[in-house]
Design an enzyme around this catalytic site. Structure first.
Site, short mmCIF file in Angstrom:
data_model
loop_
_atom_site.label_atom_id
_atom_site.label_comp_id
_atom_site.label_asym_id
_atom_site.label_seq_id
_atom_site.Cartn_x
_atom_site.Cartn_y
_atom_site.Cartn_z
N LYS A 16 0.83 -1.25 -0.10
CA LYS A 16 -0.03 -0.06 0.06
C LYS A 16 0.97 1.36 0.09
O LYS A 16 0.43 2.38 -0.41
CB LYS A 16 -0.80 0.04 1.11
CG LYS A 16 -2.27 -1.18 0.98
CD LYS A 16 -3.47 -0.53 0.74
CE LYS A 16 -4.49 -1.29 0.88
NZ LYS A 16 -4.37 -2.67 1.27
N SER A 49 -8.34 1.73 9.07
CA SER A 49 -7.80 1.26 10.24
C SER A 49 -6.55 0.32 9.65
O SER A 49 -5.97 -0.15 10.62
CB SER A 49 -8.70 0.54 11.17
OG SER A 49 -9.37 -0.42 10.36
N GLU A 53 -9.70 -14.37 -3.18
CA GLU A 53 -10.62 -13.62 -2.14
C GLU A 53 -10.74 -14.55 -1.16
O GLU A 53 -10.73 -15.71 -1.27
CB GLU A 53 -11.89 -13.31 -3.01
CG GLU A 53 -11.96 -12.04 -3.80
CD GLU A 53 -13.44 -11.89 -3.96
OE1 GLU A 53 -13.56 -10.54 -4.07
OE2 GLU A 53 -14.06 -12.76 -4.45
N GLY A 82 -16.04 -13.77 1.43
CA GLY A 82 -15.85 -12.27 0.80
C GLY A 82 -15.90 -12.62 -0.76
O GLY A 82 -14.97 -11.82 -1.00
N ASP A 122 -17.19 -11.09 -3.31
CA ASP A 122 -18.08 -10.13 -4.06
C ASP A 122 -17.36 -9.77 -5.54
O ASP A 122 -17.94 -9.68 -6.41
CB ASP A 122 -17.85 -8.83 -3.36
CG ASP A 122 -16.68 -8.21 -3.08
OD1 ASP A 122 -15.89 -8.73 -2.28
OD2 ASP A 122 -16.28 -7.18 -3.76
N SER A 162 1.39 -10.09 -0.24
CA SER A 162 0.87 -8.40 -0.03
C SER A 162 1.40 -7.67 1.08
O SER A 162 1.45 -6.47 1.17
CB SER A 162 -0.32 -8.33 -0.56
OG SER A 162 -1.39 -8.89 0.35
C1 PLP Z 1 -5.20 -3.64 0.96
C2 PLP Z 1 -4.46 -5.04 1.08
C3 PLP Z 1 -5.15 -6.16 0.08
C4 PLP Z 1 -5.90 -5.88 -0.93
O1 PLP Z 1 -5.71 -4.94 -1.85
P1 PLP Z 1 -6.60 -4.15 -2.92
O2 PLP Z 1 -6.05 -3.22 -3.67
O3 PLP Z 1 -7.84 -3.55 -2.19
O4 PLP Z 1 -7.36 -5.10 -3.81
C5 PLP Z 1 -4.24 -7.41 0.16
N1 PLP Z 1 -3.28 -7.45 1.22
C6 PLP Z 1 -2.85 -6.71 1.81
C7 PLP Z 1 -1.97 -6.91 2.82
C8 PLP Z 1 -3.36 -5.37 1.95
O5 PLP Z 1 -3.13 -4.44 2.84
#
Ligand code: PLP
Length: 320
Positions: free
Chosen positions: A53, A78, A204, A208, A210, A304
């Site tokens: 992010k 949050s 997903e 969830g 969606d 991620s």
């Molecule tokens: C926000 C987040 C996601 C999902 O990312 P999107 O861009 O909302 O699809 C996946 N893994 C982590 C660790 C995140 O912080």
């Protein structure tokens, strides 16, 4: 604004140089043997603030015009987006206000303040964060930066996949987690040009789904807040910008259960010595727990994020 593409992502990568880390690509002989695949894990849990992010936050702030940037930014979150905006704003030397529920974990509130942001708390049962955010934006001229439905955020997230393809060359398959779809949309922009044959599959939480439902139906489906340990994917709907990009580029969405996430956290800790948060394991779980066919393929897997309290991590692993 022109349609975002690989060249927009390259511009974002140039803006980010020296600010965001170029994270490593990890491999594991044991996990390759287990799956019969060549797995390349993009280690975004080693990114600053512990998740990809930060990339979108840095790019969105860099893309603001100088006056808007000087006034500052506001975000509601949050989770990882809050910390990403807080740190990116502080590095850019501009004010950031993060609107967080007052019952958010104290550790997360402290971390966000620690990155230099002003935290405004609200009661999520009686107050509407949109009204609070809009009020702050109007009073102080702050720009709202949403966590996924924003072109500069999507383009910024794409830089993780850009670095991955630069290292691996073309892939057969790229697995990415899906919350609101920012990461997978940005990744798809890169894959479309650097590895046109690469299938993009989103992952997903089972509760969830969606995005899966939305792609099947051909319109954005909104669900109640899902119950899952993957808190970064507890989104209720894709965005108006991410959905069309996903319709164009994503071949399939698969789901995994919370217990498959825990099993994956354990495997990655044991085999790769990495601590990954539940949401950060979505893509890896699809590859390691059989949600998607990977044998014989060269596969990119985005890890991620890694933001999980270590006590919570060990409790999950012990129970799982
Ligand atoms: C926000 C987040 C996601 C999902 O990312 P999107 O861009 O909302 O699809 C996946 N893994 C982590 C660790 C995140 O912080």
């Amino acid at each position: 604004m022109p349609l975002p593409n690989l060249s927009s992502v390259r511009t974002a990568a140039a803006r980010m140089a020296g600010i965001a880390h170029r994270t490593p690509v990890l491999t594991s002989r044991a996990l390759n043997t287990r799956t019969g695949a060549g797995l390349f894990f993009k280690a975004e849990h080693l990114q600053r603030v512990g998740a990809f992010k930060f990339r979108g936050a840095v790019n969105a702030i860099a893309a603001l015009d100088p006056e808007a940037r000087a006034r500052g930014v506001v975000a509601f979150s949050s989770g990882n987006h809050a910390q990403a905006i807080a740190l990116a704003a502080s590095l850019a030397g501009i004010p950031a206000v993060i609107v967080m529920p007052e019952d958010a974990p104290a550790m997360k509130i402290a971390a966000t303040r620690g990155y230099g942001a002003e935290v405004v708390l609200y009661d999520r049962y009686t107050q509407d964060r949109n009204i609070i955010g809009a009020g702050l934006a109007a009073d102080r001229g702050l720009t709202l930066i949403p966590p996924f439905n924003h072109l500069d955020v999507i383009i910024g997230q794409g830089t993780a996949a850009l670095e991955l393809f630069e290292e691996t060359g073309p892939l057969d398959l790229l697995l990415a987690p899906v919350g609101g779809g920012g990461l997978i949309s940005g990744s798809a922009l890169v894959a479309a040009e650097l590895s046109p044959g690469c299938k993009i599959v989103g992952v997903e939480p089972e509760t969830g789904s969606d995005a899966q439902q939305s792609l099947k139906l051909g319109e954005i489906v909104t669900i109640p807040v899902p119950r899952t340990i993957a808190d970064g994917a507890q989104t209720t709907a894709l965005g108006s910008l991410t959905f069309p990009l996903m319709q164009k580029h994503v071949s399939q969405i698969v789901t995994v259960t919370d217990s498959q996430l825990v099993e994956t956290m354990r495997l990655i800790a044991e085999r790769m010595k990495q601590v990954i948060e539940p949401t950060g394991c979505l893509a890896a779980a699809a590859a390691l727990q059989g949600a998607v066919e990977v044998a014989g393929k060269k596969v990119g897997v985005i890890l991620s994020g890694g933001n999980i309290d270590i006590t919570q991590f060990t409790a999950l692993i012990a129970r799982g």
